[in-house]
Design a protein around this motif. Structure first.
Motif, short mmCIF file in Angstrom:
data_model
loop_
_atom_site.label_atom_id
_atom_site.label_comp_id
_atom_site.label_asym_id
_atom_site.label_seq_id
_atom_site.Cartn_x
_atom_site.Cartn_y
_atom_site.Cartn_z
N UNK A 33 -10.61 0.40 -1.24
CA UNK A 33 -10.11 1.19 -2.20
C UNK A 33 -8.55 1.23 -2.46
N UNK A 34 -7.88 1.33 -1.34
CA UNK A 34 -6.39 1.05 -1.48
C UNK A 34 -5.90 -0.24 -2.01
N UNK A 35 -6.59 -1.13 -1.86
CA UNK A 35 -6.05 -2.43 -2.24
C UNK A 35 -6.63 -3.34 -3.43
N UNK A 36 -7.78 -2.68 -3.87
CA UNK A 36 -8.50 -3.06 -5.01
C UNK A 36 -8.73 -2.40 -6.31
N UNK A 37 -8.81 -0.98 -5.84
CA UNK A 37 -9.06 -0.12 -6.97
C UNK A 37 -8.11 0.14 -7.87
N UNK A 38 -8.12 0.11 -9.19
CA UNK A 38 -6.87 0.21 -10.25
C UNK A 38 -6.42 1.82 -10.13
N UNK A 39 -5.75 2.28 -9.34
CA UNK A 39 -5.09 3.15 -9.27
C UNK A 39 -3.62 3.23 -8.67
N UNK A 40 -2.86 3.89 -9.17
CA UNK A 40 -1.16 3.64 -8.99
C UNK A 40 -0.67 5.18 -8.69
N UNK A 41 0.38 5.07 -7.93
CA UNK A 41 1.07 6.18 -7.49
C UNK A 41 2.57 6.33 -7.78
N UNK A 42 3.23 7.37 -7.97
CA UNK A 42 4.34 7.67 -8.03
C UNK A 42 4.93 8.69 -7.08
N UNK A 43 5.80 8.25 -6.39
CA UNK A 43 6.39 9.08 -5.30
C UNK A 43 7.67 9.87 -5.67
N UNK A 44 7.69 11.23 -5.93
CA UNK A 44 8.98 11.85 -6.22
C UNK A 44 9.48 12.44 -5.00
#
Length: 169
Positions: free
Chosen positions: A125-136
């Motif tokens: 999931x962490x390496x293949x699924x198209x999910x992006x995060x922004x750390x604030x």
């Protein structure tokens, strides 16, 4: 997780959600009469990263593709490890410190398979699924990236920590 003859108490779980993840509810629905082991992994937002204090994270996803890929990952794991239960859910939107951003639950007759399958599912999931995060960060800065930040450790966007660990086993 879907309802089946093998797991009649199972409930339908959205793989991608903007709502807080209901850990007790998911865990409660993940027990199965054939399973002697239930493993729950909760990926929580921590209060620090990169030497900075984290205020919160914000996740975005290509929801249809992400949900489909998570379903495929779960099905592959169900077959490979003969899982009684396989559940995965990932948050999108703002996720506060100490909240779950992702959860994976696996259940099998024995613990080894439950642990192995759970690790496999979260790594994919962490390496293949198209999910992006922004750390604030608390200092007002922010950093966008993929759901995987292995490149900060391995030095290569194409080399993941879990692949290195597999080679060292």
């Amino acid at each position: 997780m879907t309802t089946s003859a093998l797991c009649p108490q199972a409930v339908e779980v959205k793989h991608i959600t903007s709502e807080p993840i209901d850990l007790p509810g998911l865990l409660s629905a993940s027990h199965h009469p054939e399973a002697g082991a239930v493993v729950l992994f909760s990926g929580d937002v921590r209060d620090n990263n990169l030497g900075k204090n984290v205020a919160y994270l914000e996740y975005e996803a290509q929801e249809v593709m992400a949900s489909k890929l998570i379903a495929e990952i779960l099905e592959e794991a169900r077959i490979k490890w003969s899982l009684s239960v396989a559940v995965a859910q990932h948050r999108i939107g703002k996720v506060s410190v100490s909240e779950a951003a992702v959860v994976v639950i696996t259940a099998t007759p024995h613990r080894r398979e439950a642990y192995e399958a759970n690790r496999h599912i979260i790594d994919r999931i962490k390496h293949e699924v198209p999910i992006w995060k922004c750390e604030y960060f608390n200092d007002g800065s922010k950093k966008w990236g993929g759901n995987c930040n292995c490149h900060e450790i391995t030095g290569s966007a194409n080399k993941h920590i879990y692949e290195s660990e597999k080679q060292n086993l």
